[in-house]
Scaffold this motif. Structure first.
Motif, PDB file in Angstrom:
ATOM      1  N   TYR A 104       0.827  -1.205   0.000  1.00 20.12           N
ATOM      2  CA  TYR A 104       0.000   0.000   0.000  1.00 20.12           C
ATOM      3  C   TYR A 104       0.862   1.257   0.000  1.00 20.12           C
ATOM      4  CZ  TYR A 104      -4.414  -2.442   0.639  1.00 20.12           C
ATOM      5  OH  TYR A 104      -5.529  -3.224   0.441  1.00 20.12           O
ATOM      6  N   ARG A 143      -5.590   3.763  -5.808  1.00 24.99           N
ATOM      7  CA  ARG A 143      -6.867   4.271  -5.287  1.00 24.99           C
ATOM      8  C   ARG A 143      -7.351   3.494  -4.059  1.00 24.99           C
ATOM      9  NH1 ARG A 143      -9.113   4.667 -11.250  1.00 24.99           N
ATOM     10  NH2 ARG A 143      -7.985   6.527 -11.886  1.00 24.99           N
ATOM     11  N   GLY A 144      -6.406   3.131  -3.188  1.00 27.75           N
ATOM     12  CA  GLY A 144      -6.757   2.463  -1.945  1.00 27.75           C
ATOM     13  C   GLY A 144      -7.034   0.979  -2.051  1.00 27.75           C
ATOM     14  N   LYS A 145      -6.845   0.418  -3.236  1.00 26.80           N
ATOM     15  CA  LYS A 145      -7.071  -1.020  -3.417  1.00 26.80           C
ATOM     16  C   LYS A 145      -5.768  -1.683  -3.839  1.00 26.80           C
ATOM     17  CE  LYS A 145     -11.878  -0.638  -4.432  1.00 26.80           C
ATOM     18  NZ  LYS A 145     -12.975  -1.497  -4.509  1.00 26.80           N
TER      19      LYS A 145
END
Length: 153
Positions: A104, A143-145
């Motif tokens: 991440y 995008r956070g995934k």
């Protein structure tokens, strides 16, 4: 001179010996209780020794049999199981989750994973393939995934 590293808890012993140039390791089971002796070729680097130890441990613990009297099919099956175990032992699932968390922050590729677990790139790639049931080259977040990477050859 052979070096001996006893493991009292497991009932195994590890010996460094001079063996033929093609054979890197082998194990000899004892008559009972999933115990035996693991022989590893002298002069190998620490990472390769660790992986060979994991594979030979699997042979002693799970198979408890000498391969000298087995047919090729059974030997192949035993070798595949030992290879899987050798990938799982140094790279347990709960620690692979740390790799996902790191992805991440920045992309993580197979060589990063291998360095993190102190294994070869091939072992890291094989272990990740076992986890996802197909070949992967790394992880990246967008995008956070979290997503997976596969290089196009």
């Amino acid at each position: 001179m052979a070096l001996r590293y006893p493991s009292v808890a497991l009932g195994l012993s590890l010996e460094g010996i001079a063996i033929n140039k093609h054979l890197k390791a082998f194990s000899i089971p004892k008559d009972h209780a999933r115990r035996g002796t693991i022989f590893i070729k002298d002069g190998l680097d620490a990472i390769e020794k660790k992986l060979l130890l994991a594979e030979e441990f699997r042979h002693l613990y799970a198979h408890y049999q000498s391969q000298l009297s087995l047919d090729q099919y059974t030997i192949g099956k035993c070798e595949n199981q030992a290879k899987r175990m050798a990938a799982y032992l140094p790279m347990p699932g709960r620690f692979i989750e740390d790799v996902y968390a790191d992805a991440y922050e920045a992309p993580v590729v197979i060589s990063d994973i291998a360095d993190y677990f102190l294994v070869t790139d091939e072992t890291a790639a094989y272990r990740i393939e076992l986890e996802f049931q197909h070949k992967l080259d790394g992880f990246v977040a967008s995008r956070g995934k979290l997503g997976t990477l596969e290089w196009i050859d």
